[in-house]
Design a protein around this motif. Structure first.
Motif, PDB file in Angstrom:
ATOM      1  N   THR A  42       0.813  -1.209   0.000  1.00 40.56           N
ATOM      2  CA  THR A  42       0.000   0.000   0.000  1.00 40.56           C
ATOM      3  C   THR A  42       0.850   1.263   0.000  1.00 40.56           C
ATOM      4  O   THR A  42       0.544   2.236  -0.691  1.00 40.56           O
ATOM      5  CB  THR A  42      -0.944  -0.006   1.214  1.00 40.56           C
ATOM      6  OG1 THR A  42      -1.819  -1.136   1.091  1.00 40.56           O
ATOM      7  CG2 THR A  42      -1.778   1.257   1.279  1.00 40.56           C
ATOM      8  N   ASP A  43       1.949   1.265   0.751  1.00 42.27           N
ATOM      9  CA  ASP A  43       2.769   2.478   0.872  1.00 42.27           C
ATOM     10  C   ASP A  43       4.123   2.328   0.177  1.00 42.27           C
ATOM     11  O   ASP A  43       5.098   2.962   0.573  1.00 42.27           O
ATOM     12  CB  ASP A  43       2.981   2.820   2.341  1.00 42.27           C
ATOM     13  CG  ASP A  43       3.752   1.734   3.096  1.00 42.27           C
ATOM     14  OD1 ASP A  43       3.832   0.590   2.593  1.00 42.27           O
ATOM     15  OD2 ASP A  43       4.275   2.026   4.189  1.00 42.27           O
ATOM     16  N   ILE A  44       4.193   1.548  -0.870  1.00 41.52           N
ATOM     17  CA  ILE A  44       5.495   1.233  -1.480  1.00 41.52           C
ATOM     18  C   ILE A  44       6.226   2.485  -1.956  1.00 41.52           C
ATOM     19  O   ILE A  44       7.446   2.614  -1.765  1.00 41.52           O
ATOM     20  CB  ILE A  44       5.339   0.207  -2.623  1.00 41.52           C
ATOM     21  CG1 ILE A  44       6.716  -0.195  -3.169  1.00 41.52           C
ATOM     22  CG2 ILE A  44       4.418   0.686  -3.714  1.00 41.52           C
ATOM     23  CD1 ILE A  44       6.662  -1.348  -4.145  1.00 41.52           C
ATOM     24  N   VAL A  45       5.511   3.430  -2.562  1.00 42.34           N
ATOM     25  CA  VAL A  45       6.187   4.639  -3.058  1.00 42.34           C
ATOM     26  C   VAL A  45       6.710   5.467  -1.900  1.00 42.34           C
ATOM     27  O   VAL A  45       7.820   6.006  -1.949  1.00 42.34           O
ATOM     28  CB  VAL A  45       5.229   5.456  -3.944  1.00 42.34           C
ATOM     29  CG1 VAL A  45       5.899   6.753  -4.406  1.00 42.34           C
ATOM     30  CG2 VAL A  45       4.785   4.635  -5.150  1.00 42.34           C
ATOM     31  N   ASP A  46       5.938   5.547  -0.821  1.00 41.28           N
ATOM     32  CA  ASP A  46       6.321   6.358   0.337  1.00 41.28           C
ATOM     33  C   ASP A  46       7.484   5.746   1.113  1.00 41.28           C
ATOM     34  O   ASP A  46       8.056   6.407   1.982  1.00 41.28           O
ATOM     35  CB  ASP A  46       5.116   6.521   1.266  1.00 41.28           C
ATOM     36  CG  ASP A  46       3.939   7.122   0.539  1.00 41.28           C
ATOM     37  OD1 ASP A  46       3.747   8.342   0.642  1.00 41.28           O
ATOM     38  OD2 ASP A  46       3.224   6.373  -0.146  1.00 41.28           O
ATOM     39  N   ARG A  47       7.851   4.526   0.803  1.00 39.76           N
ATOM     40  CA  ARG A  47       9.003   3.901   1.435  1.00 39.76           C
ATOM     41  C   ARG A  47      10.271   4.052   0.600  1.00 39.76           C
ATOM     42  O   ARG A  47      11.321   3.518   0.957  1.00 39.76           O
ATOM     43  CB  ARG A  47       8.707   2.428   1.715  1.00 39.76           C
ATOM     44  CG  ARG A  47       7.631   2.252   2.787  1.00 39.76           C
ATOM     45  CD  ARG A  47       7.254   0.811   2.990  1.00 39.76           C
ATOM     46  NE  ARG A  47       8.354   0.024   3.533  1.00 39.76           N
ATOM     47  CZ  ARG A  47       8.692  -0.019   4.819  1.00 39.76           C
ATOM     48  NH1 ARG A  47       8.036   0.722   5.704  1.00 39.76           N
ATOM     49  NH2 ARG A  47       9.679  -0.775   5.223  1.00 39.76           N
ATOM     50  N   ILE A  48      10.153   4.783  -0.514  1.00 39.50           N
ATOM     51  CA  ILE A  48      11.323   5.021  -1.373  1.00 39.50           C
ATOM     52  C   ILE A  48      11.629   6.501  -1.508  1.00 39.50           C
ATOM     53  O   ILE A  48      12.783   6.907  -1.608  1.00 39.50           O
ATOM     54  CB  ILE A  48      11.080   4.390  -2.763  1.00 39.50           C
ATOM     55  CG1 ILE A  48      10.866   2.882  -2.611  1.00 39.50           C
ATOM     56  CG2 ILE A  48      12.240   4.665  -3.714  1.00 39.50           C
ATOM     57  CD1 ILE A  48      10.255   2.243  -3.815  1.00 39.50           C
ATOM     58  N   VAL A  49      10.571   7.339  -1.509  1.00 39.32           N
ATOM     59  CA  VAL A  49      10.782   8.793  -1.580  1.00 39.32           C
ATOM     60  C   VAL A  49      10.177   9.445  -0.347  1.00 39.32           C
ATOM     61  O   VAL A  49       9.188   8.959   0.202  1.00 39.32           O
ATOM     62  CB  VAL A  49      10.169   9.395  -2.863  1.00 39.32           C
ATOM     63  CG1 VAL A  49      10.830   8.801  -4.092  1.00 39.32           C
ATOM     64  CG2 VAL A  49       8.664   9.172  -2.923  1.00 39.32           C
ATOM     65  N   GLN A 110       2.351  -1.539  -7.361  1.00 39.66           N
ATOM     66  CA  GLN A 110       0.917  -1.422  -7.122  1.00 39.66           C
ATOM     67  C   GLN A 110       0.686  -0.914  -5.703  1.00 39.66           C
ATOM     68  O   GLN A 110       1.276  -1.434  -4.752  1.00 39.66           O
ATOM     69  CB  GLN A 110       0.238  -2.783  -7.306  1.00 39.66           C
ATOM     70  CG  GLN A 110      -1.271  -2.740  -7.105  1.00 39.66           C
ATOM     71  CD  GLN A 110      -1.934  -4.029  -7.541  1.00 39.66           C
ATOM     72  OE1 GLN A 110      -2.168  -4.239  -8.720  1.00 39.66           O
ATOM     73  NE2 GLN A 110      -2.221  -4.911  -6.596  1.00 39.66           N
ATOM     74  N   ASN A 111      -0.148   0.101  -5.565  1.00 40.42           N
ATOM     75  CA  ASN A 111      -0.385   0.676  -4.242  1.00 40.42           C
ATOM     76  C   ASN A 111      -1.811   1.160  -4.125  1.00 40.42           C
ATOM     77  O   ASN A 111      -2.660   0.888  -4.992  1.00 40.42           O
ATOM     78  CB  ASN A 111       0.608   1.813  -3.965  1.00 40.42           C
ATOM     79  CG  ASN A 111       0.363   3.036  -4.835  1.00 40.42           C
ATOM     80  OD1 ASN A 111      -0.454   3.033  -5.754  1.00 40.42           O
ATOM     81  ND2 ASN A 111       1.095   4.111  -4.559  1.00 40.42           N
ATOM     82  N   LYS A 112      -2.101   1.878  -3.038  1.00 41.70           N
ATOM     83  CA  LYS A 112      -3.410   2.482  -2.808  1.00 41.70           C
ATOM     84  C   LYS A 112      -3.165   3.930  -2.399  1.00 41.70           C
ATOM     85  O   LYS A 112      -2.365   4.192  -1.508  1.00 41.70           O
ATOM     86  CB  LYS A 112      -4.172   1.727  -1.715  1.00 41.70           C
ATOM     87  CG  LYS A 112      -4.506   0.284  -2.106  1.00 41.70           C
ATOM     88  CD  LYS A 112      -4.853  -0.587  -0.914  1.00 41.70           C
ATOM     89  CE  LYS A 112      -5.001  -2.044  -1.341  1.00 41.70           C
ATOM     90  NZ  LYS A 112      -5.040  -2.961  -0.191  1.00 41.70           N
ATOM     91  N   GLU A 113      -3.806   4.838  -3.063  1.00 42.10           N
ATOM     92  CA  GLU A 113      -3.636   6.267  -2.772  1.00 42.10           C
ATOM     93  C   GLU A 113      -4.938   6.866  -2.241  1.00 42.10           C
ATOM     94  O   GLU A 113      -6.015   6.432  -2.618  1.00 42.10           O
ATOM     95  CB  GLU A 113      -3.203   7.011  -4.039  1.00 42.10           C
ATOM     96  CG  GLU A 113      -1.779   6.727  -4.496  1.00 42.10           C
ATOM     97  CD  GLU A 113      -0.719   7.362  -3.596  1.00 42.10           C
ATOM     98  OE1 GLU A 113      -1.079   7.930  -2.542  1.00 42.10           O
ATOM     99  OE2 GLU A 113       0.453   7.277  -3.962  1.00 42.10           O
ATOM    100  N   LEU A 114      -4.812   7.850  -1.363  1.00 42.94           N
ATOM    101  CA  LEU A 114      -3.625   8.554  -0.892  1.00 42.94           C
ATOM    102  C   LEU A 114      -2.918   7.769   0.212  1.00 42.94           C
ATOM    103  O   LEU A 114      -3.570   7.201   1.081  1.00 42.94           O
ATOM    104  CB  LEU A 114      -4.014   9.910  -0.304  1.00 42.94           C
ATOM    105  CG  LEU A 114      -4.380  11.019  -1.268  1.00 42.94           C
ATOM    106  CD1 LEU A 114      -5.078  12.144  -0.517  1.00 42.94           C
ATOM    107  CD2 LEU A 114      -3.104  11.580  -1.895  1.00 42.94           C
TER     108      LEU A 114
END
Length: 567
Positions: A42-49, A110-114
């Motif tokens: 779910t938070d994959i992007v937020d764990r990289i940037v 694949q994630n869930k936003e926001l």
């Protein structure tokens, strides 16, 4: 029949993807003629940037290390635990993308936003109003564009991003909005989805990559809200749809949105592991169900297939650990050729997984026929126990823990009647429904017993170790489905007894209820003794003595010793 254009394997994780597991998945994808790996968190992007611009970066930086050089003091001040993990995960995921590229495989997120880190609620106090989060503040759309801009500077090889904006499982969504501010009163779901998709689409397409929006919703109304936003999305945005409308429930009809997404690419998703159909602890092989759904979907323009191997809420478990791995082989085979025979799919699964004495056409054929006899009706056993009159009577395959919990699951959270109005009264406390629910549980165990007879007549070419493993899996499956037989009986009888009934039915239901309650306690004792064996932890999660006792106690309080009889 011509293969679907995209045939993807989807992996979930709550922590980080084990590299050995990734390598096995990549090898499977390459061997089976698939072409994509999807990494879900779910938070994959937020764990990289971070994104770094909100901690003092200038905007001129070109990579995470230049950004970190500018923002390390601020990061340590505000989020010391997030300080270095991002660039370690960035390096790890770059490695996965590179390993996949060697085999011609594209990697997607694949994630869930926001989604966002808690620190932003401190940095931007306007995001919380009267104690609740506001999804309509303009900051969010700026924030989303910033983080995807940074994402593609760090992972330029990432094929694209698949996101679900219509689920309350994200940190914040208009679909689960509790804010009543003026901005939210003026914000429609259609407008909110459109702004979010635009904020993601701009940096993703600027990097030459692709955005895919998932039709992942919990209600018909939410699906219609999201579908309205599809009409205004840029034409290169694809749509990914679960094969059934709410979740991966094999008893549900086809997702009504299939073929109704405008002139854009469509992908169709399937669950191999079985979040809602036994986790493979009770095998449920869905070859013919999937074949029928794909035959109906192909003429509507579906061009991509996604097969989920695990579930992020279940650590260290996937279809690779169970007999449900046959579903993944089935998905790959049907993605290549919808006419692939079930016996051939079983034969290939057994050969590739080392179950045969020798990988010969004769052994594949004989073992494929045998496996079809053993597993071909496995969904029939699960569908008649974990479900009741096609309604979902399970909590992601675990036993309900109370009367109210069970009927909330079946009639509200996982409601079938939203999608099939003929099921409006499928679980009403009537004699007809009671007879059906009781009968289907007995039928399930009869089907299981008939299928298990194949274990006494193994085919030539099957390794003894494989036969022993099948016997172990079926022994555990039998224990689990006996539990669901007792659970379903007790719940339905308790519901019938909760309202006045004709005298004969009330007396009979009371006797059957008392027997079902005694069986719950007997099974709880059996499960407690079984805990001393040594199997995967997921077996003991499902064979839960504590859940059975909790349900028993709740039903005892609910029904008591009296019998409600109609005047």
């Amino acid at each position: 029949m011509m293969a679907f254009d995209l045939r993807a394997l989807e992996m979930h994780s709550r922590t980080v993807w084990d590299l050995d597991k990734v390598r096995r998945s990549l090898d499977f994808i390459a061997d089976q003629g698939m072409n994509a790996l999807i990494l879900h968190r779910t938070d994959i992007v937020d764990r990289i940037v971070w994104p770094a611009r909100y901690f003092g970066a200038t905007g001129d930086e070109t990579n995470i290390f230049e950004r970190y050089n500018h923002v390390h003091r601020q990061l340590y001040r505000y989020t010391p635990a997030r300080r270095s993990g991002h660039y370690h995960r960035r390096e790890y995921l770059r490695r996965i993308i590179e390993l996949a590229a060697r085999q011609g495989i594209r990697v997607w997120f694949q994630n869930k936003e926001l989604f966002f880190h808690e620190i932003f609620l401190e940095l931007r106090t306007e995001l919380r109003k009267d104690g609740v989060l506001c999804p309509s503040e303009p900051f969010w759309f700026e924030f989303v564009e910033a983080k995807y801009t940074e994402l593609y500077q760090e992972l330029p090889g990432l094929a694209g991003v698949i996101t679900a904006p219509g689920t309350g499982e994200s940190r914040l969504s208009i679909a689960a909005n509790r804010c009543g501010c003026e901005l939210c009163r003026d914000m429609t779901p259609r407008k909110w989805y459109g702004r979010l998709i635009k904020a993601m689409h701009s940096p993703i397409t600027a990097a030459g990559r692709r955005l895919v929006v998932r039709d992942f919703v919990f209600t018909k109304g939410a699906q219609e809200d999201l579908a309205a936003a599809f009409e205004e999305m840029p034409p290169d945005v694809a749509v990914s749809l679960k094969n059934t409308p709410h979740d991966y429930y094999p008893s549900f009809p086809d997702n009504p949105r299939i073929g109704r997404v405008g002139n854009r690419a469509q992908w169709l998703e399937f669950d191999c592991m079985g979040q809602y159909f036994g986790w493979g602890i009770a095998p449920a092989i869905l070859i013919e169900d999937w074949r029928a759904r794909l035959e109906r979907a192909r003429p509507t323009g579906v061009e991509g297939l996604v097969f989920r191997t695990d579930w992020e809420s279940l650590d260290s478990h996937s279809c690779f650990h169970t007999l449900n791995l046959a579903n993944l082989y089935a998905g790959a085979a049907l993605g290549r050729d919808l006419s692939a025979p079930a016996t051939a799919i079983y034969g290939e699964w057994m050969a590739k997984e080392g179950m045969l004495e020798a990988d010969t056409p004769e052994n594949r054929a004989a073992c494929g026929v045998w496996a079809n006899r053993l597993l071909g009706r496995s969904w029939d056993t699960v569908g008649r126990t974990l479900y009741a009159n096609d309604c979902v009577l399970n909590d992601s395959s675990t036993f309900p823990v109370g009367f109210d919990h069970a009927w909330w699951l079946a009639e509200e959270k996982n409601s079938l009647r939203d999608w099939d109005h003929s099921k409006n009264d499928a679980l009403a406390p009537t004699e007809a429904n009671l007879r059906k629910v009781l009968a289907e549980r007995d039928e399930a165990l009869e089907i299981l017993a008939e299928s298990a007879r194949a274990l006494d007549d193994p085919p030539p070419g099957l390794r003894p170790t494989a036969l022993a493993e099948f016997r172990t899996r079926f022994d555990i499956c039998r224990r689990y489905l006996r539990g669901y037989r007792a659970v379903g009986r007790a719940l339905m009888l308790a519901r019938v007894l909760s309202v006045p009934q004709p005298p004969a039915l009330a007396i009979e239901a009371r006797e059957l209820f008392n027997a079902a309650q005694a069986e719950l306690l007997s099974l709880a004792a059996e499960y407690a003794a079984f805990e001393t064996t040594d199997d995967r932890y997921t077996v003991y999660v499902l064979l839960s003595a504590e859940r059975l006792r909790t349900l028993h106690n709740d039903l005892s309080r609910r029904v008591g010793s009296g019998t409600a009889i109609a005047a």
